[in-house]
Write an enzyme that holds these catalytic residues in place. Structure first.
Site, PDB file in Angstrom:
ATOM      1  N   ASP A  23       0.807  -1.216   0.000  1.00  0.00           N
ATOM      2  CA  ASP A  23       0.000   0.000   0.000  1.00  0.00           C
ATOM      3  C   ASP A  23       0.838   1.263   0.000  1.00  0.00           C
ATOM      4  O   ASP A  23       1.992   1.297   0.395  1.00  0.00           O
ATOM      5  CB  ASP A  23      -0.986   0.002   1.174  1.00  0.00           C
ATOM      6  CG  ASP A  23      -0.318  -0.253   2.521  1.00  0.00           C
ATOM      7  OD1 ASP A  23       0.755  -0.872   2.560  1.00  0.00           O
ATOM      8  OD2 ASP A  23      -0.887   0.170   3.550  1.00  0.00           O
ATOM      9  N   GLU A  72      -0.668  -2.246   5.231  1.00  0.00           N
ATOM     10  CA  GLU A  72       0.322  -2.096   6.308  1.00  0.00           C
ATOM     11  C   GLU A  72       0.216  -0.732   6.974  1.00  0.00           C
ATOM     12  O   GLU A  72       0.362  -0.615   8.195  1.00  0.00           O
ATOM     13  CB  GLU A  72       1.738  -2.311   5.764  1.00  0.00           C
ATOM     14  CG  GLU A  72       2.828  -2.318   6.822  1.00  0.00           C
ATOM     15  CD  GLU A  72       3.291  -0.938   7.243  1.00  0.00           C
ATOM     16  OE1 GLU A  72       3.607  -0.742   8.437  1.00  0.00           O
ATOM     17  OE2 GLU A  72       3.337  -0.026   6.387  1.00  0.00           O
TER      18      GLU A  72
END
Length: 437
Positions: free
Chosen positions: A97, A164
């Site tokens: 991400d 994350e």
């Protein structure tokens, strides 16, 4: 660094000039294609738990290498498994991400992407934490290990993890059966690019490497009224100020000085006008620690101080402040000592002592911790690979306070150095863990 001890026969072969040259040459030959992938990923970042394009781009490539690939694990995560005879199970993880940041690097492939936050707000999106280098390294490592199957035995479980930055993705994959639907790992391995090390330098920190992080919201209630008649009010601004001051004693006077802890009040909101005493004040804190004991001491202490100051201010029971700890919280990331020592020796032998260091733990957070916490019998390491371009490092003589940090809109690592170094490090570590015999 001290002289380092005995390595396995497999690792020694890799560490030999011929073995190292062969692996380095193979990675070097891959770099043009890998850098094209990196630039594509950097230009097309995706927000946490919205990673759709990234795994769809990577899945066909890793399938061609012979991995059994499962998509949509933990919503958008990907799991690739290669079974190659008897032996340990090694999990290698990369996070996918990006962040809600407007890029200001000036790179020709800088992100122009916008996305939507969970609340619907539109935002620019950037790979400001280097996860694009992580994904590229992950695929590069898979290529090397698939090409070197005759040199290892065991099972390789490679995962692309979503979310994350929200510390939700690792748990989402675990909840979706990561350790039950797929081979359960004996070893856990990951890396993160670093804005505090020169490009190509590897850092391994034994023990706690990243922190517990809790966000604490305090709603301080009062009885509002006219600023000219304070005797008719219960001023929440004064009470909140007392709370802020008293909170400083948690770290300075209650916590063991040898156990790191941080209590920061980052937000204080109250009132609308100079002559109005408001009905409430709101505080937002970040609380950071490593050990569970320190974490409990700080969080319990916050609750006690908040209530105690409210009692001292004469607040009635029905106007007591409320303390909320946002979920999810981040748990401290722990590098198991045995595995930390093993990879440190391995990296120092392979790359040379000058390229391997032991950084201090930091108070940032990472949800790679969740995989080890799900089963503490496993061996786990996340290591750093420096990303600061050499010219920039030299220009400030290594003073990282003068350089862009991770999450900065200016963070532009030397991606080629990060990817090539991390791929080589991941590969030699995997071959050592999965060595035959």
């Amino acid at each position: 660094m001290k002289k380092l001890g005995f390595l396995s026969a497999c690792a020694m072969a890799l560490a030999s000039p011929a073995g190292a040259a062969t692996l380095s040459d193979s990675i070097r030959a891959d770099m043009p294609q890998l850098m094209s992938l990196y630039r594509d990923l950097h230009a097309h970042p995706e927000l946490s738990m919205q990673e759709v394009r990234t795994p769809a781009l990577i899945a066909p490539q890793i399938r061609k290498l012979g991995f059994d690939v499962t998509e949509h694990v933990g919503k958008t995560g990907l799991v690739a498994v290669m079974k190659n005879g008897p032996g340990p199970v090694l999990l290698i993880r990369a996070d996918m991400d990006a962040l809600p940041v407007k890029e200001q690097t000036g790179l020709p492939f800088a992100s122009q992407v916008t996305g939507k936050l969970p609340n619907g707000t539109e935002t620019p999106v950037m790979h400001a934490c280097g996860h694009d280098t992580h994904i590229t390294t992950w695929l590069a490592t898979a290529r090397r290990l698939a090409a070197m199957k005759d040199q290892w035995s065991g099972t390789l479980v490679m995962i692309l993890q979503p979310g994350e930055e929200l510390v939700t993705g690792a748990q989402a994959m675990l909840d979706d059966g990561l350790f039950t639907r797929f081979p359960k790992p004996d070893y856990l391995l990951a890396f993160h690019d670093a804005a505090t090390l020169p490009a190509g330098v590897i850092g391994v920190t034994p023990g706690y490497v990243l922190a517990n992080v809790d966000t604490v919201n305090i709603d301080v209630k009062g009885v509002g009224g006219h600023g000219a008649y304070p005797q008719n009010t219960k001023d929440p601004i004064v009470l909140a100020s007392r709370i802020v001051t008293s909170l400083q004693t948690l770290v300075s006077r209650e916590n063991d000085p040898q156990q790191p802890g941080v209590v920061t009040v980052g937000s204080f909101h109250a009132g609308t006008k100079s002559n109005i005493i408001p009905d409430d004040a709101r505080l937002a804190l970040t609380v950071r620690s490593y050990s569970p004991e320190t974490r409990k001491l700080l969080l319990d202490g916050i609750r006690r101080i908040v209530r105690g100051e409210a009692i001292a201010a004469g607040m009635p029971e029905d106007r007591m402040p409320t303390v909320e700890i946002e979920q999810p919280s981040a748990d401290a990331t722990f590098n198991t000592p045995e595995f930390s020592s093993r990879v440190t020796r391995l990296f120092a032998s392979h790359f040379g002592d000058a390229r391997v260091t032991q950084p201090k733990p930091v108070m940032a957070a990472e949800d790679f911790s969740r995989f080890w916490l799900a089963d503490k019998s496993k061996q786990s390491v996340i290591f750093w690979v420096g990303g600061v371009p050499k010219a920039k490092w030299d220009a400030v003589a290594g003073d990282t306070t003068k350089l862009p940090a991770l999450h900065s809109p200016l963070w532009a690592p030397d991606a080629e150095a990060v990817i090539s170094t991390a791929t080589e490090a991941m590969t030699v570590a995997a071959l050592d863990v999965l060595k035959k015999g």
